[in-house]
Design an enzyme around this catalytic site. Structure first.
Site, PDB file in Angstrom:
ATOM      1  CG  ASP A   1      59.974  68.982  32.271  1.00 30.28           C
ATOM      2  OD1 ASP A   1      59.151  69.796  30.958  1.00 30.28           O
ATOM      3  OD2 ASP A   1      60.279  68.557  31.997  1.00 30.28           O
TER       4      ASP A   1
ATOM      5  NE  ARG B   1      68.255  64.221  40.775  1.00 28.22           N
ATOM      6  CZ  ARG B   1      67.985  65.857  40.394  1.00 28.22           C
ATOM      7  NH1 ARG B   1      67.228  66.284  41.732  1.00 28.22           N
ATOM      8  NH2 ARG B   1      68.233  65.991  38.929  1.00 28.22           N
TER       9      ARG B   1
ATOM     10  CG  ASP C   1      68.340  62.781  38.212  1.00 33.07           C
ATOM     11  OD1 ASP C   1      68.712  62.063  39.537  1.00 33.07           O
ATOM     12  OD2 ASP C   1      68.893  63.293  37.702  1.00 33.07           O
TER      13      ASP C   1
ATOM     14  CB  SER D   1      68.926  68.143  29.481  1.00 35.11           C
ATOM     15  OG  SER D   1      68.128  67.881  30.848  1.00 35.11           O
TER      16      SER D   1
HETATM   17  N1  ARG Z   1      74.159  61.672  34.391  1.00 41.40           N
HETATM   18  C1  ARG Z   1      74.501  62.354  35.178  1.00 41.40           C
HETATM   19  C2  ARG Z   1      73.190  61.586  36.764  1.00 41.40           C
HETATM   20  O1  ARG Z   1      73.145  60.747  36.253  1.00 41.40           O
HETATM   21  C3  ARG Z   1      73.471  63.701  35.839  1.00 41.40           C
HETATM   22  C4  ARG Z   1      72.351  64.008  35.448  1.00 41.40           C
HETATM   23  C5  ARG Z   1      71.629  65.458  35.471  1.00 41.40           C
HETATM   24  N2  ARG Z   1      71.275  65.063  34.595  1.00 41.40           N
HETATM   25  C6  ARG Z   1      70.983  66.782  33.314  1.00 41.40           C
HETATM   26  N3  ARG Z   1      69.647  66.794  33.314  1.00 41.40           N
HETATM   27  N4  ARG Z   1      71.929  67.647  33.053  1.00 41.40           N
HETATM   28  O2  ARG Z   1      74.186  61.389  37.768  1.00 41.40           O
END
Ligand code: ARG
Length: 412
Positions: free
Chosen positions: A28, A108, A137, A188
């Site tokens: 990406d 983040r 995110d 993912s």
């Molecule tokens: N659901 C979690 C959060 O929002 C993790 C997201 C992580 N992304 C992934 N592609 N698994 O903090």
């Protein structure tokens, strides 16, 4: 801050607006370099930030330059990640919805901070990231960035350019973009020092047990050693400082504990969680060190903090988790909450003994120079110092409102 490796290329360098791209070297964000130039007519500065994700064996920085970025850098932020993000969240026993150690979420704001620093140093007008429109995110990045610098504009290529993996590979071919195409995975994933997250594929069926290939960093508890392993974690003011008597820095301690606890199958989590965008999603996490440390930390608090502090703090902790999850790290309620939490950690020092066995981390011992546990008071054996006569008077006063209410309301 100094940045970065320069690209001696032809893109009209210096004449266009600049965008700082949160770059991972993945598909990406590799194609995004070209897409941003093409769509926004900007110079791209590709910045990768190390928060403890598994190292990639190709040189993503020089590849970014070959793919047209005018500058690129890999910033190591692991120590800052631990001291300013992971440890504060450990002091808060942070488990979103009592389950998820916020491993993705807590990185983040740090990434956002680093991007803003580069944007300032480089005079960039934009920051770009590869998040999609349905996740948390994007919110954490966008809100984190504008809360630090409201003049920065955000571009999220994956939110605007609704595409597929196949189309991206096609786009890369068309424009001569160098990509490393990994074996296609149904999942993912996101990974850093505090844990890894996995979603999509069969996990989207919340009734289906996570298949073995979901788990990458922990041993299947059924195949874990038949002998338990005991470890000792020493804390100073809520922060782990030593493992099995050996002092080490935070990054080392987490890495080591991940290996030790992960080998016993500790830290596997299967969760249907509430995303900020109002969508429920099913995700698995592997966080051996986080799960073990939070349990140990809670146990030490149980010994060193007064009851009302513990109970009041539980409410604060929930709010804290929500703020982290919802991307509200900068400004607002976060700092005063953290100040409260920090103050509570003054006496949270001592050692916790944990037994690791077939997927579980169980606290089996704790000691502290500030222990509020007083054997003379709690014992039912020889050496009891409690004044037994005082109980009657205490109970008389404690029960007085109930007694009064029963007399008065009982008439009805
Ligand atoms: N659901 C979690 C959060 O929002 C993790 C997201 C992580 N992304 C992934 N592609 N698994 O903090």
């Amino acid at each position: 801050m100094t940045c970065c490796s320069d690209n001696k290329d032809k893109n009209g360098k210096g004449t266009r607006d600049k965008v700082v791209l949160a770059y991972s070297g993945g598909l990406d964000t590799s194609v995004a370099i070209h897409w941003l130039q093409e769509t926004y007519d900007v110079d791209v500065i590709a910045i990768a930030i190390n928060v403890g994700q598994p190292p990639s064996n190709d040189d993503i920085v020089t590849r970014a330059l070959r793919n047209g970025a005018i500058k690129s850098d890999f910033i190591n932020a692991t120590e800052e990640f631990v001291s300013d993000y992971v440890w504060p969240s450990l002091k808060a026993n942070a488990l979103y919805q009592n389950v998820y150690p916020l491993s993705t979420a807590i990185a983040r704001p740090l990434i956002a901070k680093k991007l803003v620093e580069v944007a300032k140093a480089e005079g960039a007008k934009y920051i770009a990231h590869g998040c999609t429109a349905k996740g948390n995110d994007q919110v954490r990045f966008d809100v984190g960035i504008v809360s630090q610098d409201p003049n920065l504009k955000i571009i999220a290529p994956m939110r605007e350019w609704v595409t597929t993996r196949e189309k991206e590979i096609e786009y890369a071919k068309e424009h001569g973009i160098e990509i490393i195409v990994k074996k296609e995975s149904p999942y993912s994933r996101d990974e850093n020092l505090w844990g890894s997250s996995c979603e999509c594929g069969i996990l989207e069926d919340p009734w289906a047990e996570p298949p073995a290939d979901v788990w990458e960093n922990t041993v299947d508890p059924e195949k874990a050693p038949n002998e338990p392993e005991y470890i000792e974690i020493e804390f100073e003011q809520g922060i782990p400082v030593a493992l099995n008597g050996e002092r080490m820095d935070g990054v080392q301690l987490i890495e080591k504990l991940d290996r030790v606890a992960g080998a016993h199958g500790v830290g596997r989590i299967d969760h249907v969680e509430d995303r900020l965008m109002g969508i429920k999603s099913r995700e698995t996490y592997e966080c051996p060190a986080a799960v073990t440390l939070i349990k140990a930390h809670q146990a030490l608090e149980g010994m060193t903090l007064p009851r009302d502090t513990i109970e009041y703090k539980r409410g604060i902790e929930q709010k804290y988790c929500q703020l982290v999850y919802d991307g509200l790290w900068f400004g607002g309620l976060m700092e005063p909450l953290q100040a409260f939490i920090d103050k509570t950690q003054e006496f949270v020092s001592g050692t916790v003994r944990v037994k690791l066995y077939k997927g579980s981390a169980t606290v089996v011992g704790r000691k502290s120079p500030y222990s509020m546990y007083d054997e003379g008071l709690s014992t039912y054996a020889e050496g009891d110092v409690f004044d037994h006569k005082s109980a009657t008077g205490f109970i008389y006063v404690w029960g007085l409102p109930g007694r009064t209410a029963a007399k008065s309301h009982g008439k009805k």
